[in-house]
Write a protein that holds these residues in place. Structure first.
Motif, mmCIF file in Angstrom:
data_model
loop_
_atom_site.group_PDB
_atom_site.id
_atom_site.type_symbol
_atom_site.label_atom_id
_atom_site.label_comp_id
_atom_site.label_asym_id
_atom_site.label_seq_id
_atom_site.Cartn_x
_atom_site.Cartn_y
_atom_site.Cartn_z
ATOM 1 N N UNK A 1 81.362 15.803 44.515
ATOM 2 C CA UNK A 1 82.070 14.234 44.590
ATOM 3 C C UNK A 1 82.875 15.069 45.405
ATOM 4 N N UNK B 1 99.402 5.499 50.320
ATOM 5 C CA UNK B 1 99.435 4.704 49.168
ATOM 6 C C UNK B 1 100.515 3.407 49.095
ATOM 7 N N UNK C 1 86.907 1.567 34.024
ATOM 8 C CA UNK C 1 86.875 2.107 34.867
ATOM 9 C C UNK C 1 85.928 3.335 34.161
ATOM 10 N N UNK C 2 84.668 3.606 34.675
ATOM 11 C CA UNK C 2 84.116 4.859 34.141
ATOM 12 C C UNK C 2 83.882 5.934 34.710
ATOM 13 N N UNK C 3 83.273 7.377 34.457
ATOM 14 C CA UNK C 3 83.460 8.170 35.293
ATOM 15 C C UNK C 3 82.223 8.325 36.171
ATOM 16 N N UNK D 1 93.053 -0.249 36.417
ATOM 17 C CA UNK D 1 92.551 -0.679 34.612
ATOM 18 C C UNK D 1 93.851 -0.937 34.168
ATOM 19 N N UNK D 2 94.615 -0.139 34.440
ATOM 20 C CA UNK D 2 96.117 -0.485 33.413
ATOM 21 C C UNK D 2 97.033 -1.818 33.876
ATOM 22 N N UNK E 1 86.959 7.377 44.561
ATOM 23 C CA UNK E 1 87.614 7.673 43.256
ATOM 24 C C UNK E 1 87.982 8.716 42.631
ATOM 25 N N UNK E 2 89.271 8.774 42.305
ATOM 26 C CA UNK E 2 89.734 9.810 41.489
ATOM 27 C C UNK E 2 90.169 9.695 39.461
ATOM 28 N N UNK E 3 88.704 8.536 39.329
ATOM 29 C CA UNK E 3 89.037 7.980 37.669
ATOM 30 C C UNK E 3 90.379 8.700 37.718
ATOM 31 N N UNK E 4 91.636 7.264 37.886
ATOM 32 C CA UNK E 4 93.229 8.316 38.065
ATOM 33 C C UNK E 4 93.609 6.837 36.883
ATOM 34 N N UNK E 5 92.934 5.784 37.041
ATOM 35 C CA UNK E 5 93.173 4.237 36.142
ATOM 36 C C UNK E 5 94.731 3.432 36.354
ATOM 37 N N UNK E 6 95.584 3.937 37.216
ATOM 38 C CA UNK E 6 95.886 2.766 37.206
ATOM 39 C C UNK E 6 95.359 1.043 37.525
ATOM 40 N N UNK F 1 97.500 -1.157 43.732
ATOM 41 C CA UNK F 1 97.905 0.012 43.188
ATOM 42 C C UNK F 1 97.545 1.504 43.597
ATOM 43 N N UNK F 2 95.708 0.995 43.465
ATOM 44 C CA UNK F 2 94.783 2.142 43.359
ATOM 45 C C UNK F 2 95.816 3.110 45.378
ATOM 46 N N UNK F 3 95.880 4.471 44.480
ATOM 47 C CA UNK F 3 96.081 5.514 45.327
ATOM 48 C C UNK F 3 95.191 5.678 46.719
ATOM 49 N N UNK F 4 93.405 5.472 46.317
ATOM 50 C CA UNK F 4 92.780 5.293 47.380
ATOM 51 C C UNK F 4 92.585 4.324 47.716
ATOM 52 N N UNK G 1 96.424 12.336 33.011
ATOM 53 C CA UNK G 1 94.791 11.996 33.591
ATOM 54 C C UNK G 1 94.018 11.570 31.854
ATOM 55 N N UNK H 1 99.936 8.313 37.020
ATOM 56 C CA UNK H 1 99.880 7.676 35.596
ATOM 57 C C UNK H 1 100.874 8.880 35.219
#
Ligand SMILES: Cc1cc2nc3c(=O)[nH]c(=O)nc-3n(C[C@H](O)[C@H](O)[C@H](O)COP(=O)(O)OP(=O)(O)OC[C@H]3O[C@@H](n4cnc5c(N)ncnc54)[C@H](O)[C@@H]3O)c2cc1C
Ligand code: SF4
Ligand code: SF4
Lengths: 75, 567
Positions: free
Chosen positions: B206, B41, A68-70, A58-59, A51-56, A29-32, B319, B51
């Motif tokens: 970044x 992707x 996921x950390x910032x 993790x979810x 990383x876009x810290x978008x969370x798929x 699922x990771x878009x990147x 987000x 999301x």
């Protein structure tokens, strides 16, 4: 050209004790497309610091193995 | 490395918001046809709505507003430069899209009487429809894609559109995992690859800390350009007021209906409308330069329950990492304003107006090539506009292809593109894409971030042109890095277009988006027109004026000036 390998603090942490060998949910699922399996251990890890810290990831993890950390530069 | 050959009737490049809808609508129009989504992707979680979404920003719901009112508001907000017929369609068809999404299980906020609970965020009119439960949007769309028997190829990135004898014949791309070269023959293609979200460099440094999903690197802008299509309003940049460092929406669209607002460091309002526009961004820029900054989204005057409700929306939908960003810093909406900053530049018609030229049928200027979503030039189109134009493109493409046959790809073209894509793999010790991209985007900040200065932009342009050769030094070690290398090419193309278009339009318009220090005023006499770009026969970037299409809704722009400053 000459290259060097630098250490980078990556935002995604995988708890290897919880990561299932046969699962690829986060990787799919990771878009990147930055997560892969370590071929030796069968555990997922963040291979590229993009990383876009978008969370798929993790979810969709069935065992809550991912945090996921910032990314450090933004934190 | 192998070559995969695929064939389809209708090829959708990019399976995000617009792309999934385009494919579904094409199948509904012609169930026996073959429709293929090519996605860099995985469509389950890709693009801007990976999301979910906090709300619909451009909902024209009968009884609340009309397509005429909507077209009028966007005409004024976009300083008159738009294909109004195209904007009108977003207003006309948006409600049907919302109803169809609802029938698929997407939830929109309703009041206790069961009516859509619209909020006012725009200067005039209620167009924001909250989606506090908007998080499963992409999963629902993926399910519909499957149900409609659309074929999907994930993890293949398109790099070029194939055009032969003046018509589209398919596309080529790269499998970002296996490294295969992929050739797809198609009778029509719609580009739905989203914004150019990686143009300027975020202040954090970044590369992927962008407002847009960073997979959207301007791929479609560049591919359309190389296919010979016209692009428009490229000088009308996307610049957003964002959470400092996090670089995502704060988000006033969600919080302002609850009573939050944008304030300066003294806690005072300086804009009377939180809807994003170039004019609003100019006020933010002025405030930051007046000594009254930083500016922040102010919520600390609201009661605890209201803030909890805002948090539950902001930290759970589009987000969701916003919550942990604030928590890691020990920030709380109850005690702190959310510090905001002006973002780096991007290209996006979803929020602003820069895109591939399309008419109200989603047609570009190349036969058989369509564009929809953030990369297509329908201003302020946001999510519903992406769905509407996906739908229009899907339906029209199926009509267009009825009497068309596949064309054998041009062997010379394929060989040249293959050589271009794989060149970095030949030199794995070459400069890494990260450094190539960092420097390019830093140059974009240095020379293109408004206010725009002509001499600086001249230097910038020279550097972006020269960068074409610099890119030949780029090296890649695997297919993943190769994908990033190709993206840097897309970004460079967009940077050059952004510089040229900004130099061409010798006036200021759209507030901060095109604020030129040497021509600080708007000049309707000479510049009430589009600035279009295309690749000419000699392979050069050509710029020209394109007249604004006649309006379908009368707006007196001398009378109605978009002004959001608090005086
Ligand atoms: C953080 C954020 C918040 C937003 N909030 C709202 C909101 O609350 N309300 C609202 O109405 N709008 C909102 N928007 C705007 C809205 O989400 C977009 O306008 C809309 O989703 C754009 O749809 P799209 O199809 O153009 O792009 P996307 O949905 O991003 O789809 C683009 C797709 O193309 C794929 N792709 C890219 N390049 C290639 C390639 N070379 N080959 C193959 N595939 C490729 C991507 O992976 C992606 O799947 C928001 C946008 C963002 C980024
Ligand atoms: S947070 Fe998003 S980009 Fe980062 S690894 Fe997870 S899915 Fe990929
Ligand atoms: S989703 Fe979770 S369990 Fe599955 S591979 Fe990723 S980390 Fe391991």
């Amino acid at each position: 050209m000459a290259l060097t390998t630098q250490r980078v603090d990556v935002p995604v942490i995988v708890d290897e004790s919880k990561c299932l060998e046969k699962c690829v949910a986060c990787i799919e699922v990771c878009p990147l497309d930055v997560l892969v399996k370590n071929p030796d251990t069968g555990k997922a890890y963040m291979k590229y610091d993009e990383c876009w810290f978008c969370l798929p990831c993790e979810k969709e993890c069935p065992t809550n193995a991912i945090t996921v950390q910032i990314p450090f530069l933004l934190r | 490395m192998n070559t995969q050959y695929l064939k389809t009737d209708f090829l959708v490049v990019g399976g995000g918001t617009a792309g999934t809808m385009a494919a579904i609508k094409a199948k509904q129009a012609s169930p026996e046809s073959d429709v293929l989504i090519l996605e860099k992707a995985n469509i389950r979680r890709s693009g801007a709505i990976a999301m979910g979404m906090d709300g619909v920003n451009t909902a024209v719901i009968p009884g609340n507003s009309t397509p005429e009112q909507y077209a009028r508001e966007i005409t004024i907000a976009n300083d008159g430069i738009l294909n109004q017929k195209a904007v009108y369609e977003t207003g006309r068809l948006g409600f049907e899209v919302i109803q169809e999404l609802e029938s698929w299980g997407v939830k929109f906020q309703k009041d206790h009487e069961g009516n859509y609970d619209l909020k006012q965020v725009h200067r005039v009119g209620k167009y924001v429809l909250p989606m506090p439960e908007g998080k499963d949007l992409k999963k629902i769309l993926s399910r519909q894609v499957k149900r409609h028997k659309v074929n999907v190829t994930n993890r293949v990135m398109a790099t070029r559109v194939m055009v032969q004898d003046g018509r589209v014949t398919g596309a080529v791309g790269l499998d970002v995992r296996s490294g295969d070269f992929v050739v797809i023959q198609a009778n029509a293609v719609v580009l739905c690859t989203g914004a150019c979200g990686r143009l300027g460099l975020p202040a954090s440094g970044y590369l992927y800390g962008t407002y847009e999903n960073p997979t959207n690197a301007g791929d479609g802008y560049s591919m359309a350009y190389h296919a010979g299509a016209e692009l428009t309003n490229i000088e009308c940049f996307q610049i957003n007021p964002l959470i400092k460092d996090y670089n995502g929406p704060a988000c006033a669209y969600v919080a302002s209906p609850f009573g939050a607002y944008t304030a300066n460091a003294e806690g005072h309002r300086f804009i009377n409308c939180d809807y994003w526009s170039g004019q609003m961004m100019l006020e933010v820029w002025k405030e930051l330069n007046s000594g009254k900054g930083p500016v922040h989204l102010k919520m600390y005057h609201l009661d605890d329950d209201t803030i909890s409700e805002i948090e539950s929306i902001l930290w759970d939908n589009e987000r969701p990492s916003r919550g942990r960003f604030h928590q890691e810093r020990g920030e709380n909406y109850r005690t702190h304003g959310v510090e905001m900053n002006i973002s780096e530049i991007g290209l996006c018609s979803g929020h602003s107006a820069s895109g591939v030229w399309v008419n109200e049928k989603a047609e570009t200027t190349v036969s058989g090539l369509y564009a929809a979503g953030d990369m297509a030039s329908v201003p302020h189109n946001y999510m519903i506009g992406a769905f509407v134009y996906g739908r229009i493109a899907g339906q029209n493409a199926m009509e267009h292809i009825q009497s068309l046959d596949h064309v054998e790809p041009d062997a010379e073209f394929l060989a040249a593109e293959q050589a271009r894509i794989y060149q970095p793999l030949q030199q794995p010790e070459g400069v890494p894409h990260t450094q190539m991209e960092y420097k390019l985007r830093r140059l974009v900040n240095d020379y293109l971030q408004p206010p725009k200065s002509p001499n600086k932009m001249d230097i910038g342009l020279m550097k972006f042109v020269a960068y074409e050769q610099t890119l030949e030094k780029m090296g890649a070690k695997d297919p993943h890095e190769l994908m990033r290398c190709m993206e840097v090419h897309f970004i460079r193309d967009c940077a050059e277009m952004a510089a040229r278009a900004s130099l061409y339009r010798k006036e200021s318009r759209w507030g901060l988006y095109h604020y030129r220090l040497d021509y600080p005023e708007k000049n309707n006499e000479e510049w009430f027109c589009h600035v279009n770009i295309k690749k000419n026969k000699a392979g050069q970037m050509e710029l020209f004026k394109r007249p604004v299409e006649p309006y379908v809704v009368n707006v007196d722009l001398e009378e109605e000036v978009y002004d959001v400053a608090v005086r």
